[in-house]
Scaffold this motif. Sequence first.
Motif, PDB file in Angstrom:
ATOM      1  N   ARG A  11      15.897  -1.160  -7.544  1.00 20.02           N
ATOM      2  CA  ARG A  11      14.540  -1.208  -6.902  1.00 20.02           C
ATOM      3  C   ARG A  11      14.398  -2.633  -6.495  1.00 20.02           C
ATOM      4  N   ASP A  29       7.592   1.626  -6.995  1.00 18.59           N
ATOM      5  CA  ASP A  29       6.030   1.179  -7.816  1.00 18.59           C
ATOM      6  C   ASP A  29       6.059  -0.108  -8.311  1.00 18.59           C
ATOM      7  N   GLU A  31       4.193  -2.342  -9.864  1.00 20.73           N
ATOM      8  CA  GLU A  31       3.959  -2.317 -11.438  1.00 20.73           C
ATOM      9  C   GLU A  31       4.796  -1.690 -12.669  1.00 20.73           C
ATOM     10  N   ARG A  32       5.288  -0.349 -12.233  1.00 16.77           N
ATOM     11  CA  ARG A  32       6.125  -0.077 -13.085  1.00 16.77           C
ATOM     12  C   ARG A  32       7.455  -0.526 -13.150  1.00 16.77           C
ATOM     13  N   ARG A  66      -3.978  -2.758 -12.136  1.00 15.63           N
ATOM     14  CA  ARG A  66      -3.415  -1.532 -12.493  1.00 15.63           C
ATOM     15  C   ARG A  66      -2.248  -1.977 -13.171  1.00 15.63           C
ATOM     16  N   ALA A 183      -2.374   1.103  -4.799  1.00 17.47           N
ATOM     17  CA  ALA A 183      -1.277   1.576  -5.606  1.00 17.47           C
ATOM     18  C   ALA A 183      -1.516   2.826  -6.394  1.00 17.47           C
ATOM     19  N   SER A 184      -2.763   2.960  -6.996  1.00 17.24           N
ATOM     20  CA  SER A 184      -3.134   4.137  -8.001  1.00 17.24           C
ATOM     21  C   SER A 184      -3.381   5.465  -7.076  1.00 17.24           C
ATOM     22  N   ARG A 186      -1.268   5.651  -4.281  1.00 15.94           N
ATOM     23  CA  ARG A 186       0.121   6.281  -4.082  1.00 15.94           C
ATOM     24  C   ARG A 186       0.867   6.876  -5.093  1.00 15.94           C
ATOM     25  N   HIS A 187       0.579   6.519  -6.267  1.00 17.66           N
ATOM     26  CA  HIS A 187       1.453   6.560  -7.637  1.00 17.66           C
ATOM     27  C   HIS A 187       0.957   7.151  -8.472  1.00 17.66           C
ATOM     28  N   ASP A 188      -0.337   7.279  -8.847  1.00 25.43           N
ATOM     29  CA  ASP A 188      -1.153   7.707 -10.200  1.00 25.43           C
ATOM     30  C   ASP A 188      -1.441   8.858  -9.884  1.00 25.43           C
TER      31      ASP A 188
END
Length: 248
Positions: A11, A29, A31-32, A66, A183-184, A186-188
């Motif tokens: 990544r 992602d 942040e993760r 986030r 981001a949320s 897209r990912h959460d």
Amino acid sequence: MTDRLQHTLARWARLGAGFDVDPSSQTPDLERLLLDTARDTATMSRLFIMAATWLHTYGDLIARHRLRRLIHAELEAEHRAVLGLLLARADQGVHPARFATITRDLPAADPPRPLFTVEQSPASLAMRAERNASPLSRDWGLWSAPIELKPDALRPVRWLFEHNPSLAARADFRGDLRSSILASLRHDVTEEAGELGLARACGGSRSQVRRALHNLELSGRVKRIAHRPPRPTTIRLADTSATLPPSF
């Protein structure tokens, strides 16, 4: 090398950090990825160096609201000091500090220890790590020699956005709540996300999210979809192509 570490390096390679691995097929992602980096960095000093270098250069791409939420919701307590040190090192020489609102809530390691596993035993190596520890690493209870950043090992900004066009909007927003909303989405959250669920996911209050959504809707980045009562209005990412920012 563990599968998890391989995945973490892949990544980072997708983001233009210099690792000799095949890059992941999709934009990660961010942040993760930072959470996984905090978990994995003790076994690989180069991971810490390259992550700190990338954050020092491109830290405005991190969705800070986030990230703060994910730290408290998903990151194990034993890894939080590592992430704190990583963010603090990335902020050195940056004014104003981008991650200060996050690092001030993170604890130092207790008891103190060497940052990297290879220096944790035998005791003589741990003692040497303590003697050579930088003031910043001492503040975080994670002894390491001063970390020298490696900007020449990063791909240039144009390469980064050409390979990860979905990150271009974050450059405009410089990590503010709008970045966390994108981001949320897209990912959460699911396609049925409303304001309340989105606020919980991205780490902002409902009123803050409502104001940020208004701007994102005006700029064509999100869509509000009205439904018949009692079903609430839902929010989705707009189907639009990102453009490269003129500079970073």
